[in-house]
Design a protein around this motif. Structure first.
Motif, mmCIF file in Angstrom:
data_model
loop_
_atom_site.group_PDB
_atom_site.id
_atom_site.type_symbol
_atom_site.label_atom_id
_atom_site.label_comp_id
_atom_site.label_asym_id
_atom_site.label_seq_id
_atom_site.Cartn_x
_atom_site.Cartn_y
_atom_site.Cartn_z
ATOM 1 N N SER A 70 38.658 54.093 43.464
ATOM 2 C CA SER A 70 38.401 52.652 43.506
ATOM 3 C C SER A 70 37.172 52.280 42.693
ATOM 4 C CB SER A 70 38.214 52.193 44.950
ATOM 5 O OG SER A 70 39.362 52.438 45.692
ATOM 6 N N MET A 80 35.099 41.730 42.347
ATOM 7 C CA MET A 80 35.392 43.118 42.681
ATOM 8 C C MET A 80 34.119 43.962 42.738
ATOM 9 S SD MET A 80 38.599 43.699 43.140
ATOM 10 C CE MET A 80 39.655 44.925 42.473
ATOM 11 N N LYS A 88 37.493 48.019 34.960
ATOM 12 C CA LYS A 88 37.883 46.618 34.871
ATOM 13 C C LYS A 88 36.718 45.729 34.436
ATOM 14 C CE LYS A 88 41.736 45.100 37.582
ATOM 15 N NZ LYS A 88 42.186 44.464 38.817
ATOM 16 N N ILE A 93 37.207 49.808 39.403
ATOM 17 C CA ILE A 93 36.383 48.590 39.361
ATOM 18 C C ILE A 93 35.450 48.609 38.157
ATOM 19 C CG2 ILE A 93 34.505 47.383 40.546
ATOM 20 C CD1 ILE A 93 35.912 48.069 43.177
#
Length: 60
Positions: A49, A1, A56, A53
């Motif tokens: 986004s 990612m 995460k 990311i």
């Protein structure tokens, strides 16, 4: 990612550029409206986004 981060940063810049162009130039009303809707949309989607990311990556 994490490999998408550079592309998302470019989308963030393009979204801001479209917003600025929509606000400051004397374009046709249809194009200006398109810039004023599409620019912030791109900016918000790219920012969300990027945050997802990064969060995460920190957890995993």
């Amino acid at each position: 990612m994490a490999r998408f981060l550079p592309a998302l940063m470019v989308v963030l810049i393009v979204g801001n550029l479209l917003t600025i162009l929509g606000l400051t130039t004397n374009l046709a009303p249809v194009i200006a409206r398109l810039f004023l809707i599409g620019g912030p949309t791109l900016t918000v989607l790219a920012a969300v986004s990027i945050v997802v990311i990064v969060l995460k990556a920190k957890r995993g």
